[in-house]
Design an enzyme around this catalytic site. Structure first.
Site, PDB file in Angstrom:
ATOM      1  N   GLN A 109       0.853  -1.190   0.000  1.00 27.56           N
ATOM      2  CA  GLN A 109       0.000   0.000   0.000  1.00 27.56           C
ATOM      3  C   GLN A 109       0.890   1.241   0.000  1.00 27.56           C
ATOM      4  OE1 GLN A 109      -3.296  -0.694   3.144  1.00 27.56           O
ATOM      5  NE2 GLN A 109      -1.673  -2.137   3.607  1.00 27.56           N
ATOM      6  N   ASP A 125       6.353   4.577  -1.751  1.00 26.57           N
ATOM      7  CA  ASP A 125       7.704   5.110  -1.605  1.00 26.57           C
ATOM      8  C   ASP A 125       8.768   4.415  -2.441  1.00 26.57           C
ATOM      9  OD1 ASP A 125       8.076   2.680  -0.192  1.00 26.57           O
ATOM     10  OD2 ASP A 125       7.699   3.637   1.742  1.00 26.57           O
ATOM     11  N   HIS A 158      -1.511   1.581  -4.274  1.00 25.48           N
ATOM     12  CA  HIS A 158      -1.824   3.006  -4.125  1.00 25.48           C
ATOM     13  C   HIS A 158      -0.929   3.906  -4.960  1.00 25.48           C
ATOM     14  CE1 HIS A 158      -3.842   2.082   0.028  1.00 25.48           C
ATOM     15  NE2 HIS A 158      -4.565   1.709  -0.990  1.00 25.48           N
ATOM     16  N   CYS A 204      -4.436  17.376 -18.288  1.00 27.95           N
ATOM     17  CA  CYS A 204      -4.073  16.846 -19.613  1.00 27.95           C
ATOM     18  C   CYS A 204      -3.563  15.405 -19.545  1.00 27.95           C
ATOM     19  CB  CYS A 204      -3.043  17.747 -20.295  1.00 27.95           C
ATOM     20  SG  CYS A 204      -1.403  17.657 -19.544  1.00 27.95           S
ATOM     21  N   CYS A 253       2.236  21.533 -14.255  1.00 23.09           N
ATOM     22  CA  CYS A 253       2.338  20.923 -15.580  1.00 23.09           C
ATOM     23  C   CYS A 253       2.566  22.038 -16.608  1.00 23.09           C
ATOM     24  CB  CYS A 253       1.032  20.198 -15.863  1.00 23.09           C
ATOM     25  SG  CYS A 253       0.957  19.384 -17.451  1.00 23.09           S
ATOM     26  N   GLU A 285       1.985  -3.141  17.084  1.00 26.24           N
ATOM     27  CA  GLU A 285       0.842  -3.324  17.990  1.00 26.24           C
ATOM     28  C   GLU A 285      -0.137  -4.326  17.406  1.00 26.24           C
ATOM     29  OE1 GLU A 285      -0.271   0.794  18.066  1.00 26.24           O
ATOM     30  OE2 GLU A 285      -1.475   0.602  16.251  1.00 26.24           O
TER      31      GLU A 285
HETATM   32  P1  NAD Z   1      -1.015   2.972   8.710  1.00 22.21           P
HETATM   33  O1  NAD Z   1      -0.350   4.281   8.757  1.00 22.21           O
HETATM   34  O2  NAD Z   1      -2.462   2.883   8.857  1.00 22.21           O
HETATM   35  O3  NAD Z   1      -0.420   2.008   9.818  1.00 22.21           O
HETATM   36  C1  NAD Z   1       0.907   1.769   9.996  1.00 22.21           C
HETATM   37  C2  NAD Z   1       1.020   0.507  10.846  1.00 22.21           C
HETATM   38  O4  NAD Z   1       2.384   0.174  10.949  1.00 22.21           O
HETATM   39  C3  NAD Z   1       0.471   0.648  12.268  1.00 22.21           C
HETATM   40  O5  NAD Z   1      -0.390  -0.454  12.518  1.00 22.21           O
HETATM   41  C4  NAD Z   1       1.732   0.601  13.152  1.00 22.21           C
HETATM   42  O6  NAD Z   1       1.499  -0.054  14.380  1.00 22.21           O
HETATM   43  C5  NAD Z   1       2.682  -0.208  12.280  1.00 22.21           C
HETATM   44  N1  NAD Z   1       4.103   0.085  12.505  1.00 22.21           N
HETATM   45  C6  NAD Z   1       4.698   1.274  12.744  1.00 22.21           C
HETATM   46  N2  NAD Z   1       6.038   1.135  12.827  1.00 22.21           N
HETATM   47  C7  NAD Z   1       6.309  -0.179  12.619  1.00 22.21           C
HETATM   48  C8  NAD Z   1       7.509  -0.955  12.574  1.00 22.21           C
HETATM   49  N3  NAD Z   1       8.725  -0.411  12.753  1.00 22.21           N
HETATM   50  N4  NAD Z   1       7.410  -2.289  12.339  1.00 22.21           N
HETATM   51  C9  NAD Z   1       6.184  -2.876  12.170  1.00 22.21           C
HETATM   52  N5  NAD Z   1       5.021  -2.183  12.202  1.00 22.21           N
HETATM   53  C10 NAD Z   1       5.078  -0.853  12.417  1.00 22.21           C
HETATM   54  O7  NAD Z   1      -0.540   2.375   7.363  1.00 22.21           O
HETATM   55  P2  NAD Z   1      -1.361   1.679   6.285  1.00 22.21           P
HETATM   56  O8  NAD Z   1      -2.275   0.688   6.893  1.00 22.21           O
HETATM   57  O9  NAD Z   1      -0.373   1.246   5.311  1.00 22.21           O
HETATM   58  O10 NAD Z   1      -2.344   2.754   5.597  1.00 22.21           O
HETATM   59  C11 NAD Z   1      -2.076   4.079   5.303  1.00 22.21           C
HETATM   60  C12 NAD Z   1      -2.053   4.436   3.821  1.00 22.21           C
HETATM   61  O11 NAD Z   1      -1.241   5.564   3.751  1.00 22.21           O
HETATM   62  C13 NAD Z   1      -1.352   3.464   2.926  1.00 22.21           C
HETATM   63  O12 NAD Z   1      -2.321   2.837   2.210  1.00 22.21           O
HETATM   64  C14 NAD Z   1      -0.451   4.287   1.997  1.00 22.21           C
HETATM   65  O13 NAD Z   1      -1.076   4.515   0.756  1.00 22.21           O
HETATM   66  C15 NAD Z   1      -0.325   5.586   2.666  1.00 22.21           C
HETATM   67  N6  NAD Z   1       1.024   5.877   3.213  1.00 22.21           N
HETATM   68  C16 NAD Z   1       2.148   5.417   2.605  1.00 22.21           C
HETATM   69  C17 NAD Z   1       3.399   5.691   3.145  1.00 22.21           C
HETATM   70  C18 NAD Z   1       4.630   5.158   2.463  1.00 22.21           C
HETATM   71  O14 NAD Z   1       4.611   4.952   1.244  1.00 22.21           O
HETATM   72  N7  NAD Z   1       5.707   4.875   3.196  1.00 22.21           N
HETATM   73  C19 NAD Z   1       3.502   6.445   4.304  1.00 22.21           C
HETATM   74  C20 NAD Z   1       2.318   6.933   4.900  1.00 22.21           C
HETATM   75  C21 NAD Z   1       1.086   6.640   4.342  1.00 22.21           C
HETATM   76 ZN    ZN Z   2      -1.262  19.181 -17.801  1.00 22.07          ZN
END
Ligand code: NAD
Ligand code: ZN
Length: 250
Positions: free
Chosen positions: A103, A106, A121, A132, A150, A217
């Site tokens: 999800q 990065d 995502h 465009c 753009c 958690e």
């Molecule tokens: P979330 O933010 O809802 O949850 C993050 C989870 O990771 C939590 O349950 C937390 O307890 C756990 N966590 C934190 N640190 C950890 C570690 N060191 N080891 C193991 N677990 C750990 O994330 P989500 O459920 O992925 O949903 C949020 C949405 O936000 C994603 O779908 C994504 O599109 C987007 N997002 C992406 C990034 C990225 O690309 N790095 C960052 C932020 C949000």
């Molecule tokens: Zn454009």
């Protein structure tokens, strides 16, 4: 079971499984310096998701959304994969996992060497024009300081799925197919509350796959579906699992 025993059990499950898929979320990249959305120090503590993360907000006031997006961009641009990303890449290379469904936006799985990555995502490395349709690399802009525009004059949007947008159909279907045919699912660093990705563990369970979740958690997955839950940092646990797997197959 203590963590050492759990690591051994999970390594055994990986070796025994004919097909293992991994689902990752923002938590796997926290140790690379990218804040998650939910939980402690999460982006949502500072920014309201409806106001800053919704596609209708972006269409109404993209400059405002870029205040949050700029913070994310600054972290993503300088981030390097951590031991958890490298661990998953190694498991793929030695033939022990089939794919990573992420999800995250990065690109850190690919940077670590994972090849079969299904992005639900999108990816922040690209920007897209809602006017465009032109796409461009984020590297071609100074997004940390200047809101990117753009050639047609519109403010560019990261090529990621915002709230209110649908998932890329092809990626979603591919992910579901992988999950329906797996017999082990590893779920790493996701609160698993963002649908439709949050559906995948249920799909796996319905098809009698074993489920392992690794998170700081307990989550709904731990409470409702998991066969094994490891409550610890992904960057510490995954390398230990990889070492055990290698020991078992050598
Ligand atoms: P979330 O933010 O809802 O949850 C993050 C989870 O990771 C939590 O349950 C937390 O307890 C756990 N966590 C934190 N640190 C950890 C570690 N060191 N080891 C193991 N677990 C750990 O994330 P989500 O459920 O992925 O949903 C949020 C949405 O936000 C994603 O779908 C994504 O599109 C987007 N997002 C992406 C990034 C990225 O690309 N790095 C960052 C932020 C949000
Ligand atoms: Zn454009």
């Amino acid at each position: 079971m203590n963590d050492r025993e759990l690591i051994d059990e999970v390594a055994e499950c990986i070796v025994d499984s004919g097909k293992t898929v991994v689902l990752t979320g923002a938590g796997i990249s926290v140790e690379s310096g990218i804040a998650p959305f939910r939980g402690k120090d999460g982006v949502w503590e500072k920014y309201n998701p409806e106001e800053y993360g919704h596609i209708s907000s972006f269409k109404k006031n993209p400059e405002k959304c870029w205040i949050m997006l700029r913070e994310m961009a600054a972290e993503i641009i300088k981030a390097e994969p951590n031991a958890a990303h490298y661990g998953l890449a190694e498991l793929e290379q030695i033939g022990e996992i089939d794919c990573v469904i992420t999800q995250n936006v990065d690109n850190l799985h690919q940077d670590a060497g994972s090849e079969n990555v299904i992005e639900f995502h999108g990816n922040f490395r690209f920007l897209k024009c809602l006017n465009c349709g032109k796409k461009d690399k984020v590297d071609n802009f100074d997004v940390c300081n200047v809101t990117p525009r753009c050639e047609c004059g519109y403010i560019l949007k990261p090529d990621v799925v915002m709230f209110g947008e649908s998932l890329p159909v092809e990626a979603y279907q591919k992910g579901v197919n992988e999950v329906e045919t797996c017999d082990l699912m590893l779920i790493v660093g996701t609160s698993a509350v963002v649908y439709p990705a949050a559906n995948l563990p249920f799909v796996a369970k319905k098809n009698d796959a074993k489920i392992v979740d690794i998170n700081l958690e307990k989550t709904n997955v731990s409470r409702l579906l998991s066969d094994y839950t490891i409550t610890a940092k992904a960057g510490e646990i995954l390398p230990a699992i990889v070492e055990k797997v290698k020991e078992k197959i050598s």
